[in-house]
Design a protein around this motif. Structure first.
Motif, PDB file in Angstrom:
ATOM      1  N   UNK A 134       0.813  -1.223   0.000  1.00  0.00           N
ATOM      2  CA  UNK A 134       0.000   0.000   0.000  1.00  0.00           C
ATOM      3  C   UNK A 134       0.843   1.268   0.000  1.00  0.00           C
ATOM      4  N   UNK A 135       2.166   1.131   0.129  1.00  0.00           N
ATOM      5  CA  UNK A 135       3.033   2.309   0.026  1.00  0.00           C
ATOM      6  C   UNK A 135       3.102   2.792  -1.418  1.00  0.00           C
ATOM      7  N   UNK A 136       3.026   1.862  -2.371  1.00  0.00           N
ATOM      8  CA  UNK A 136       3.194   2.221  -3.775  1.00  0.00           C
ATOM      9  C   UNK A 136       1.942   1.993  -4.615  1.00  0.00           C
ATOM     10  N   UNK A 137       0.962   1.244  -4.120  1.00  0.00           N
ATOM     11  CA  UNK A 137      -0.233   0.934  -4.920  1.00  0.00           C
ATOM     12  C   UNK A 137      -1.438   0.777  -4.004  1.00  0.00           C
ATOM     13  N   UNK A 138      -2.588   1.121  -4.511  1.00  0.00           N
ATOM     14  CA  UNK A 138      -3.838   0.975  -3.765  1.00  0.00           C
ATOM     15  C   UNK A 138      -4.868   0.172  -4.555  1.00  0.00           C
ATOM     16  N   UNK A 139      -4.416  -0.526  -5.602  1.00  0.00           N
ATOM     17  CA  UNK A 139      -5.357  -1.269  -6.425  1.00  0.00           C
ATOM     18  C   UNK A 139      -4.623  -2.391  -7.159  1.00  0.00           C
ATOM     19  N   UNK A 140      -5.294  -3.536  -7.292  1.00  0.00           N
ATOM     20  CA  UNK A 140      -4.744  -4.583  -8.149  1.00  0.00           C
ATOM     21  C   UNK A 140      -5.844  -5.071  -9.081  1.00  0.00           C
ATOM     22  N   UNK A 141      -5.442  -5.780 -10.138  1.00  0.00           N
ATOM     23  CA  UNK A 141      -6.380  -6.176 -11.188  1.00  0.00           C
ATOM     24  C   UNK A 141      -6.360  -7.686 -11.392  1.00  0.00           C
ATOM     25  N   UNK A 142      -7.504  -8.207 -11.786  1.00  0.00           N
ATOM     26  CA  UNK A 142      -7.629  -9.604 -12.203  1.00  0.00           C
ATOM     27  C   UNK A 142      -7.994  -9.576 -13.673  1.00  0.00           C
ATOM     28  N   UNK A 143      -7.155 -10.147 -14.500  1.00  0.00           N
ATOM     29  CA  UNK A 143      -7.312 -10.034 -15.949  1.00  0.00           C
ATOM     30  C   UNK A 143      -8.558 -10.768 -16.427  1.00  0.00           C
ATOM     31  N   UNK A 144      -8.994 -10.416 -17.632  1.00  0.00           N
ATOM     32  CA  UNK A 144     -10.182 -11.022 -18.240  1.00  0.00           C
ATOM     33  C   UNK A 144     -10.057 -12.539 -18.280  1.00  0.00           C
ATOM     34  N   UNK A 145     -11.183 -13.205 -17.993  1.00  0.00           N
ATOM     35  CA  UNK A 145     -11.312 -14.657 -18.077  1.00  0.00           C
ATOM     36  C   UNK A 145     -10.323 -15.416 -17.192  1.00  0.00           C
ATOM     37  N   UNK A 146      -9.811 -14.746 -16.174  1.00  0.00           N
ATOM     38  CA  UNK A 146      -9.034 -15.465 -15.171  1.00  0.00           C
ATOM     39  C   UNK A 146      -9.950 -16.268 -14.245  1.00  0.00           C
ATOM     40  N   UNK A 147     -11.214 -15.843 -14.173  1.00  0.00           N
ATOM     41  CA  UNK A 147     -12.186 -16.506 -13.301  1.00  0.00           C
ATOM     42  C   UNK A 147     -13.367 -16.974 -14.128  1.00  0.00           C
ATOM     43  N   UNK A 148     -13.794 -18.218 -13.899  1.00  0.00           N
ATOM     44  CA  UNK A 148     -14.988 -18.747 -14.555  1.00  0.00           C
ATOM     45  C   UNK A 148     -16.219 -18.311 -13.773  1.00  0.00           C
ATOM     46  N   UNK A 149     -17.401 -18.551 -14.350  1.00  0.00           N
ATOM     47  CA  UNK A 149     -18.649 -18.221 -13.657  1.00  0.00           C
ATOM     48  C   UNK A 149     -18.716 -18.976 -12.337  1.00  0.00           C
TER      49      UNK A 149
END
Length: 454
Positions: free
Chosen positions: A249-264
């Motif tokens: 959290x010193x350098x970033x406040x957000x992370x991402x999960x790329x498209x279609x990394x998770x199924x329904x």
């Protein structure tokens, strides 16, 4: 027309214009339970001089607050989010030559609350300052102390229902109990949940505390009703960990999960860090993923819906998503537009069918739809009534004005002449004819009775 008999209420009373104000210095540091907490305040005259040797009377109240609902998931009765407020100390002091005063108290916890629930304790400090002329003013502040000195704020952007075709953005922040950001490493993990395989409608009653039928026998006789708590996604078992990582959290406040990394499906996001005393702090959040491309809902649902693009401009179309795994649905739809007076006009109905588990709905928007309109859907399945209300939002962007102060001063002396300049442009920056109404009032009297525009 206007109601000419509308009453207007005014207050007539004797008062003295306030000569000074009281304010506490914001508290930013962290404290441990049973520490001596010190807060400072200041009394200052509107004329700029300090209010010295004034009497200070103060009271300190404590109220417990539960921060972590996952610690009592599954309980039939949840504890209240807050306890009763209780006074723990009171006293008197005086202001010094700089108008400052200090209040100290012990951050005593409420031992009647189970520490495993990890409560935070809010200490409300209220002070009344009376100067040598007898004029009195008050101020208050709050200090929060807990068994853990920090907490994690996790927020899945755009809601807890996500599309497999979108990048999922997760905001992560670590703060102390005074809401001040902390720089630390946060580990995160996403686990898939074991979802039920049958449709279940919402029960009308509480989960029973005992059973007289086996699960197999119950499901055979009541195929659309939950046996115990299998309709509560908070109770679903973790199947497997599918993604993990960390964020500083010193350098970033957000992370991402790329498209279609998770199924329904349904997932549990867990985030952990440690406070300055080495105590582990956890955050948990459920979310669901649907897959429009493969027509898959997160789990069997009678109904869920989402606004995909609710606010549009004329010439475009608003789009919404409706999901249902129920069979043979007959859906009644109503599109209701307002009349020229802004009242909802009579609208007809049409029958729709749902031939897929996930279905998008599109509604065209014209210039006449400025202000928006409403779409409603209704259906009945397994003796339960379901409904959706979608708001198609069409803003009056063609009437918006860009208003800017070219000169503005808000500190004036009594009797001083002043001129403010305001520049008004159209929504596209063009010159436009406009009328303006300006008003002002004496804000110092807000301390006696707040002013509210009607």
């Amino acid at each position: 027309g206007l109601n000419t008999m509308m009453p207007l209420y005014i207050r007539v009373e004797e008062y003295k214009r306030p000569k000074f104000s009281v304010a506490f210095t914001p508290v930013k540091e962290s404290f441990r339970l049973n520490d001596t907490v010190k807060v400072t305040g200041n009394a200052k005259a509107f004329a700029g001089n300090n209010i010295d040797n004034a009497k200070v009377s103060y009271q300190v109240y404590r109220q417990a607050r539960l921060l972590y609902p996952w610690l009592y998931w599954g309980r039939s009765i949840w504890p209240p989010a807050r306890s009763e407020r209780m006074q723990i100390t009171a006293g008197q002091s005086t202001t010094n030559a700089a108008g400052d005063f200090e209040i100290a108290f012990a951050a005593i916890p409420d031992l009647g609350i189970d520490p495993t629930l990890q409560p935070a304790f809010d200490y409300f400090i209220e002070a009344q300052v009376t100067d040598q002329n007898g004029e009195s003013h008050s101020s208050s502040t709050t200090v929060s102390v807990g068994y853990q000195s920090v907490f994690i704020e996790a927020d899945i952007v755009n809601g807890l229902l996500q599309s497999a075709d979108s990048i999922i953005h997760v905001k992560a922040a670590v703060k102390n109990l005074q809401q001040q950001p902390q720089e630390t490493l946060v580990k995160w993990q996403i686990s898939a949940l074991k979802t039920p395989e049958r449709l279940m409608r919402k029960r009308y009653w509480q989960v029973p505390d005992t059973t007289v039928m086996s699960r197999q026998e119950f499901v055979l006789n009541f195929p659309y009703d939950p046996y115990l708590n299998e309709d509560d996604f908070q109770q679903w078992e973790k199947r497997e960990g599918v993604l993990d990582g960390s964020i500083d959290t010193k350098t970033a406040q957000q992370f991402e999960i790329a498209k279609r990394k998770l199924a329904a499906g349904y997932y549990l996001l867990e985030m952990t860090t440690t406070d300055k005393d080495g105590k582990e702090v956890t955050s948990k959040q459920h979310f669901a993923v649907y897959d429009l491309t493969n027509d898959k809902t997160p789990a069997p649902h009678f109904l869920f819906e989402r606004s995909l693009q609710a606010q549009v401009q004329p010439g475009d179309a608003a789009t919404f998503l409706m999901g249902s795994n129920a069979a043979n649905l007959h859906i009644l739809q109503q599109v209701a537009r307002p009349d020229k007076n802004g009242n909802e006009a009579a609208a007809g109905f049409e029958w729709l069918s749902q031939n897929k588990a996930l279905q998008t709905a599109s509604f065209a928007v014209s210039e006449n739809d400025r202000g928006g309109y409403t779409v409603r859907r209704f259906f009945v399945s397994q003796n339960r009534f379901y409904n959706i209300t979608w708001q198609v939002q069409v803003p009056w962007s063609n009437k918006q004005l860009d208003i800017q102060f070219e000169t503005f001063r808000n500190k004036l002396l009594p009797g001083q002449q002043e001129t403010w300049k305001v520049k008004v442009k159209g929504a596209k920056g063009e010159k436009i004819a406009a009328e303006m109404l300006a008003s002002m009032y004496d804000a110092s009297l807000d301390q006696i009775y707040p002013h509210n525009w009607m």
